[in-house]
Design an enzyme around this catalytic site. Structure first.
Site, PDB file in Angstrom:
ATOM      1  N   ASP A 106       3.625  -3.926  -2.948  1.00 18.80           N
ATOM      2  CA  ASP A 106       2.932  -2.615  -2.410  1.00 18.80           C
ATOM      3  C   ASP A 106       2.500  -3.024  -0.660  1.00 18.80           C
ATOM      4  OD1 ASP A 106       3.037  -1.785  -4.954  1.00 18.80           O
ATOM      5  OD2 ASP A 106       1.082  -2.822  -5.496  1.00 18.80           O
TER       6      ASP A 106
HETATM    7  N1  URA Z   1       2.231  -6.183  -8.823  1.00 17.53           N
HETATM    8  C1  URA Z   1       1.465  -5.392  -8.200  1.00 17.53           C
HETATM    9  O1  URA Z   1       0.631  -4.600  -8.626  1.00 17.53           O
HETATM   10  N2  URA Z   1       1.883  -4.998  -6.962  1.00 17.53           N
HETATM   11  C2  URA Z   1       2.776  -5.770  -6.224  1.00 17.53           C
HETATM   12  O2  URA Z   1       3.170  -5.683  -4.812  1.00 17.53           O
HETATM   13  C3  URA Z   1       3.789  -6.560  -7.045  1.00 17.53           C
HETATM   14  C4  URA Z   1       3.219  -6.775  -8.312  1.00 17.53           C
END
Ligand code: URA
Length: 236
Positions: A106
């Site tokens: 993310d």
């Molecule tokens: N899980 C999440 O919620 N976000 C990420 O970026 C990676 C794993």
């Protein structure tokens, strides 16, 4: 042993079109073994080849395997919409070689992100069949409880998933931090698992993929390094 013409070699390494690379050579901007080579059709042995372009040193690499310590507020998408893309942290030669992130983090997740231009490698690493464990450190809004850890280990139900998803391992690090290992890579998985367990993730960092540890790479946020064969072995 593998030979190719100097202009083709430079093109394969992302220095531009073959014509452009031939001009770079003709202009004396490319050195091999400390000497400018001005014949762009000269045949070069690529194995173990080091060369300079505009005085910068490069090593011939058939494929790129890169580890990036991703900072927050960078997007992994090829067409980022709200933040700069992670590819803006890479040399332009890598982007011309069509390097891509292996899976996604993310925009607000930090830590270990792999990038490569090797399609089968990207596919292997991101395929759920390969079960490459990924370790995250999540900071939580509410204090961590033994019940939270137990719930994450036994499995939590997410809206669009038919079966509950469970952590491979999970342990409390301090009052508001857990270490959690996942084998799947579902959308926002750590955040959604924490929300399903009635807590909230306020920061997330991926610290390990397989046996490859971010801490061992010595990268500051935003820095990247090449992964050499021994490090790639740790990803299996
Ligand atoms: N899980 C999440 O919620 N976000 C990420 O970026 C990676 C794993």
């Amino acid at each position: 042993m593998s030979k190719m013409s100097l202009d083709r070699m430079l093109q394969s390494q992302g220095f531009g079109t073959r014509k452009w690379c031939a001009e770079l050579v003709a202009d004396g901007e490319v050195n091999i073994n400390g000497k400018a080579v001005t014949d762009s059709r000269a045949s070069v042995e690529t194995e173990g080849l080091s060369f300079t372009v505009y005085g910068e040193e490069w090593r011939y690499r058939e494929h790129l395997y890169i580890a990036l310590n991703k900072p927050t507020n960078y997007e992994c998408s090829r067409k980022p919409s709200h933040h700069p893309g992670v590819l803006t942290l890479m040399p332009e030669q890598f982007v011309r070689r069509d390097i891509q992130p292996v899976g996604r983090l993310d925009h607000d997740t930090t830590g270990l992100l792999l990038l490569s231009d090797d399609g089968p490698f990207i596919h292997r690493q991101s395929s759920p069949k390969h079960h490459v464990p990924k370790l995250y450190v999540a900071t939580t809004h509410d204090p961590v409880t033994p019940q939270l850890v137990a719930q994450l280990l036994s499995g939590v139900k997410l809206h669009d998933e038919p079966a509950p998803l469970a952590a491979v391992t999970c342990r409390q690090l301090d009052e508001r931090r857990i270490e959690i290992v996942l084998e799947q890579g579902k959308y926002h998985q750590v955040k959604r698992m924490l929300a399903a367990a009635e807590n909230h993730c306020t920061a997330l960092c991926r610290t390990q993929i397989g046996e490859l540890k971010l801490a061992d790479l010595g990268l500051a946020e935003g820095e990247w390094c090449y992964l050499e064969p021994a490090q790639l072995e740790l990803l299996k």
